[in-house]
Design a protein around this motif. Structure first.
Motif, short mmCIF file in Angstrom:
data_model
loop_
_atom_site.label_atom_id
_atom_site.label_comp_id
_atom_site.label_asym_id
_atom_site.label_seq_id
_atom_site.Cartn_x
_atom_site.Cartn_y
_atom_site.Cartn_z
N PRO A 66 15.89 28.33 119.50
CA PRO A 66 14.94 28.38 118.38
C PRO A 66 15.01 27.10 117.54
CG PRO A 66 16.50 30.22 118.30
CD PRO A 66 16.95 29.33 119.38
N GLY A 67 13.94 26.82 116.82
CA GLY A 67 13.90 25.62 115.99
C GLY A 67 13.42 24.45 116.82
N GLN A 93 11.07 20.90 112.52
CA GLN A 93 11.63 21.80 111.53
C GLN A 93 12.98 21.29 111.02
OE1 GLN A 93 11.77 25.85 112.93
NE2 GLN A 93 10.57 26.32 111.13
N MET A 143 14.01 18.25 110.99
CA MET A 143 13.81 17.02 110.24
C MET A 143 13.33 17.30 108.83
SD MET A 143 12.02 13.97 112.21
CE MET A 143 11.94 12.31 111.63
N LEU A 144 12.43 18.25 108.67
CA LEU A 144 11.84 18.47 107.34
C LEU A 144 12.66 19.44 106.48
CD1 LEU A 144 8.04 18.60 108.23
CD2 LEU A 144 9.31 16.76 107.13
N GLY A 145 13.43 20.35 107.11
CA GLY A 145 14.28 21.26 106.34
C GLY A 145 13.50 22.03 105.29
N ARG A 195 17.74 18.53 117.74
CA ARG A 195 16.73 18.92 118.74
C ARG A 195 15.94 17.71 119.22
NH1 ARG A 195 19.22 22.98 117.53
NH2 ARG A 195 18.39 25.04 117.01
N ARG A 203 24.68 23.60 102.72
CA ARG A 203 23.71 22.69 102.12
C ARG A 203 24.37 22.07 100.89
NH1 ARG A 203 20.37 21.18 105.37
NH2 ARG A 203 18.71 20.78 103.88
N ASP A 262 19.73 31.70 112.51
CA ASP A 262 19.88 30.24 112.56
C ASP A 262 18.91 29.54 111.61
OD1 ASP A 262 17.68 30.65 114.78
OD2 ASP A 262 17.67 28.54 114.21
N TRP A 263 19.24 28.34 111.23
CA TRP A 263 18.58 27.64 110.11
C TRP A 263 17.08 27.48 110.33
CZ3 TRP A 263 18.37 26.79 105.32
CH2 TRP A 263 18.00 25.59 104.71
N GLY A 264 16.68 27.10 111.54
CA GLY A 264 15.25 26.93 111.82
C GLY A 264 14.48 28.23 111.60
N THR A 265 15.01 29.32 112.14
CA THR A 265 14.36 30.62 111.99
C THR A 265 14.40 31.08 110.54
OG1 THR A 265 15.30 31.04 114.16
CG2 THR A 265 14.24 32.89 113.08
N LEU A 302 14.23 29.26 107.86
CA LEU A 302 13.15 28.59 107.12
C LEU A 302 11.79 29.19 107.50
CD1 LEU A 302 14.47 24.95 107.49
CD2 LEU A 302 14.31 26.23 105.36
#
Lengths: 334, 521
Positions: free
Chosen positions: A31-32, A36, A38-40, A297, B373, B403-406, B408
């Motif tokens: 996932p990710g 995503q 990069m922009l956080g 990624r 963070r 996880d961080w991506g999910t 957000l």
């Protein structure tokens, strides 16, 4: 022999395709995506969409896959999403550092591991055997990040004998030719740089050598034990040859094939980059670079890096296989 | 009498001597300053990068039109010595310093500034290549965004025409992203410019060894005076523990990101100093008003009373943070210090719960991020502590993470009923916190307040600074009353230096120029 090498090299093609496919699928399934990461916190929908578009992530997977693989035969591994540098260039900056560290670690491992294994096998069940095999066990199970920090603390902070990390002190100048610092300073006759880069290599290669050293020592011991029980060894002793000659000329030569195999495999593994050692000792090598790319990624870098590693591994194996012939004349290539 | 005049003379001499000594001590030229940091830069073209490790270096190489006063986000002259703005806020005129040169010898003039802005904002510009120009579109709302024209009026006068007034415009121009590059160098290197940076800043680029070091040397002709240091080296030392050992061994002079558990040993070591960066962030616990009972302000206030921030900071920030009562960090102008935080008071919290109709509490999901963070170095532990505090008033929080991506993703999709999150500022303007995080068109916590919306919009359109301060003061009062969050902490990231490193003034924006830093050794 030549036929054999060609055959082995042709076998690389399906390996490359397999590796590329598996790595491609795996990294796209996590996932990710790079946009995503990069922009956080700043990843609003519009910003994400725009960045994905410019990174080419909006195309269907098979389009992205084709785009990647169709360039490979030309040696084009693509460009890093994060740094925009060609992947091969990025790898070529880091690989020499990894080679240098791996070679030194293997020298350590072989120079200590093989004699220790031989000695332990000759004096089986002696105190030396028990001690060295216990050390080997500790070596295999020692966490490298702990060992690394302890080495830095003792030799750099407390004693101040060796530099804590990196490849060269600030203030020492060296022109890069091969990017292998020891070799570069030798070529240029730059003795301060040679001494400095050598000192920088000691701690990380000692830390990195622990595991291969332990494995080599154990393999040497067991391989030697097996050979020492053979009839021809008894015959050699019966002929009145000295222990030294029996051990080194008759036994070791016959025990060497499995040892070479282990040395080769270990070397291949080290060439993939030692993530922990490179991190602790700020060594600008391939392992650290690849791990960072996975976190970010950075798809082309991860794909290219693993592909590069696989090819290197196959080559090292090939060299190991070819070396058997020179040790054991019974081995034929066809 | 004689003795007295003699003693007066003696005192005078001592004072003068002390003065001249301190004058001597104020800045010694020479030396190499080695800064150890966690990672390498991504690129050295500031408009193309978004990571702090790149900005640390580009800050030294480039100048911006205006800059921030050391240690603050207050705007002071940079390449422009003065400026003026039209009454409608649409026309900004900057008067540049004369005789400033890029490191390649080309002049920094109005044409060069226009060329840089055109390169960033026009997608059909021949050198709009090599990356995404992310921060340009982010701060100026797209390409070309709100900057309609940039005109070189004469050699040293440059004029910006905007499509609409943007109050933080000046602050935006001071951001390290908008460093002015030598047009000749960008043209020469094209897509590879990021490896060959040329600006007009206090240090010139010398060499970059990937993942190892970046070397800079003093710009003898810097308009702000020749830097004290001869050379600056940025070294990448990824492991926090190893970096700290390098500092102790003296192979680096300064570092950032120390492990919280090492802070105590820094304080004991006379050769090392801890330097705290003024906080420029906020970590908060948000309650999403689409999820009952968080639509009830009494519940949100009850939560504000139930969480002991002082203890959280002592335990999980090694004390290197201050409790937050506003969304704005205190280092920013417009911070409302009059606001009295909800005090930690379990009885009051229980009372409010009962008043809201939940005397026996309730159960809900509390989400925390899986990665540290800057504003939450240890998010899981903070979440567990909040869970504990809320259990004291009979409320049960179920901890959740992904996880961080999910994480957000879910945050933007308004799927999280309560969550930990935070923000680090970009340009030092309150708009960059209050509007971005809490305006009803922007926030992801279901918070709506028309009055606040009007105030924030007015503040965006107003050029008058005093008026804007008033508006933001008021905005913070409204937010305090509505309590959409429990603001938790403003962390002050620590740096550690050898004590001979002098005059290092950390800026809240995370980067600072090194030209006034000197070494007393």
């Amino acid at each position: 022999m030549v036929n054999y090498i060609i055959k082995r090299l042709l076998a690389l093609i399906p390996i490359i395709i397999g590796v590329v496919l598996i790595v491609f699928l795996m990294i796209h399934l996590i996932p990710g995506d790079p946009a995503q990461v990069m922009l956080g916190e700043r990843g609003t929908e519009e910003a994400l969409a725009a960045l994905r578009e410019s990174m080419g992530l909006n195309d269907p997977l098979y389009v992205q896959f084709w785009r990647y693989i169709s360039k490979l035969p030309r040696g084009d591994f693509g460009r890093s999403i994060i740094s925009n540098n060609p992947v091969l260039l990025e790898i070529s900056h880091r690989f020499p550092a990894t080679i240098e560290l791996s070679v030194f670690a293997m020298i350590f491992a072989v120079l200590i591991g093989i004699p220790a294994g031989i000695f332990a096998s000759i004096h089986q069940n002696s105190w030396f055997d028990n001690l060295s095999m216990s050390f080997a066990l500790i070596g295999v199970s020692m966490p490298i990040f702990w060992l690394g920090l302890m080495l830095i603390w003792l030799f750099a902070v407390v004693l101040g004998w060796l530099p804590p990390s990196s490849r060269l002190s600030v203030g020492i100048e060296l022109n890069n030719i091969t990017n292998l610092y020891v070799l570069d300073s030798l070529i240029q006759g730059n003795w301060p740089a040679l001494w400095d880069s050598f000192k920088h290599l000691l701690l990380p290669s000692a830390a990195l050598a622990t595991i291969p050293m332990a494995i080599i020592a154990r393999m040497t011991r067991s391989s030697m034990l097996e050979v020492l029980r053979q009839d021809y060894i008894r015959t050699a002793y019966a002929k009145g040859l000295s222990g030294r000659i029996v051990v080194y000329k008759h036994a070791l030569k016959n025990a060497l094939v499995p040892i070479i195999t282990v040395v080769g495999l270990q070397f291949g593994v080290l060439l993939g980059g030692a993530i922990l050692t490179e991190t602790i000792f700020s060594w600008p090598g391939l392992g650290r670079y690849l791990v960072n790319a996975i976190y970010a990624r950075d798809y082309p870098v991860v794909q290219g890096g693993i592909l590069f590693f696989s090819i290197t591994f196959v080559f090292v194996n090939l060299i190991v296989d070819l070396s058997y012939g020179s040790i054991d004349p019974r081995i034929q290539y066809d | 009498m004689k003795w007295r005049s003699l003693s007066v003379l003696l005192v005078l001499a001592l004072v003068l001597g002390a003065f001249s000594l301190s004058a001597f001590a104020e800045g010694k030229y020479g030396g190499t300053f080695i800064f150890g940091r966690g990672g390498d830069s991504v690129g050295l073209d500031p408009i193309q990068v978004t990571d702090g490790e790149s900005f640390k270096v580009t800050q030294q190489i480039y100048d911006t039109i205006v800059q921030y006063k050391p240690g603050t986000t207050e705007v002071i002259p940079g390449l422009a010595k003065e400026w003026e703005v039209s009454d409608d806020g649409l026309r900004w005129t900057f008067y540049l310093r004369e005789g400033v040169k890029f490191h390649d010898g080309n002049p920094v003039n109005a044409e060069a500034i226009k060329w840089n802005f055109d390169r960033w904002r026009l997608v059909d510009h021949p050198y709009h290549i090599g990356g995404d120009f992310t921060y340009y579109s982010y701060m100026f709302q797209g390409f070309p965004g709100i900057i309609k024209e940039v005109n070189a009026v004469d050699e040293y006068t440059v004029e910006f025409v905007l499509t609409e007034p943007q109050a933080p415009f000046l602050n935006n121009l001071g951001m390290v992203s908008f460093g002015i590059a030598s047009p000749a160098a960008v043209k020469k290197w094209g897509e590879d410019y990021f490896k060959h940076p040329v600006g007009s800043g206090p240090f010139k680029f010398v060499e970059w060894k990937k993942d190892d070091r970046i070397v800079l040397e003093a710009n003898e002709d810097y308009w702000g005076g020749r830097p004290y240091l001869d050379k600056v080296v940025f070294r990448s030392i990824p492991d926090n523990g190893a970096r700290y050992m390098e500092l102790q061994a003296g192979t680096i002079d300064m570092m950032d990101y120390i492990n919280p558990e090492d802070v105590a040993s820094v304080k004991e070591n006379p050769e090392l100093d801890l330097v705290l960066r003024p906080s420029f962030n906020v970590g908060y616990f948000a309650m999403h008003q689409n999820f009952p009972p968080f639509d009830n302000v009494l519940i949100r206030r009850a939560f504000n009373h139930a969480i002991n921030k002082e203890n959280l900071i002592g335990a999980f920030y090694a004390g290197l943070a201050q409790p937050a009562k506003n969304p704005l960090p205190p280092s920013l102008w417009g911070y409302n210090d009059e606001i009295k935080d909800y005090e930690y008071d379990l009885e009051k919290a229980k009372e409010l719960l009962a008043k809201a109709g939940y005397p026996d509490g309730f159960e809900f999901d509390l989400w925390y991020m899986p990665v540290p963070r800057p504003y939450f170095p240890q998010p899981k532990l903070v979440a567990q502590a909040i869970q504990y505090y809320l259990s004291q008033i009979g409320v049960k929080a179920n901890l959740k993470t992904v996880d961080w991506g999910t994480y957000l993703d879910k945050y933007y999709a308004d799927e999280l009923p309560t969550y930990l999150l935070g923000w680090t500022g970009d340009n030092g303007d309150p708009d960059n916190f209050l509007y971005v995080l809490l305006d009803q068109t922007q926030n992801n916590c279901g918070y709506k307040n028309d009055e606040l919306h009007e105030i924030l919009l007015e503040a965006q359109r107003t050029v008058d600074h005093e008026r804007r301060v008033e508006l933001y003061m008021k905005a913070q009062e409204i937010i305090h009353n509505d309590a959409p969050w429990v603001p938790i902490a403003h962390s002050t990231p620590p740096l550690v230096k050898r004590s001979y490193v002098k005059n290092y003034i950390p800026n809240p924006t995370s980067t600072e120029k090194f030209h006034r830093v000197w070494l007393d050794k």
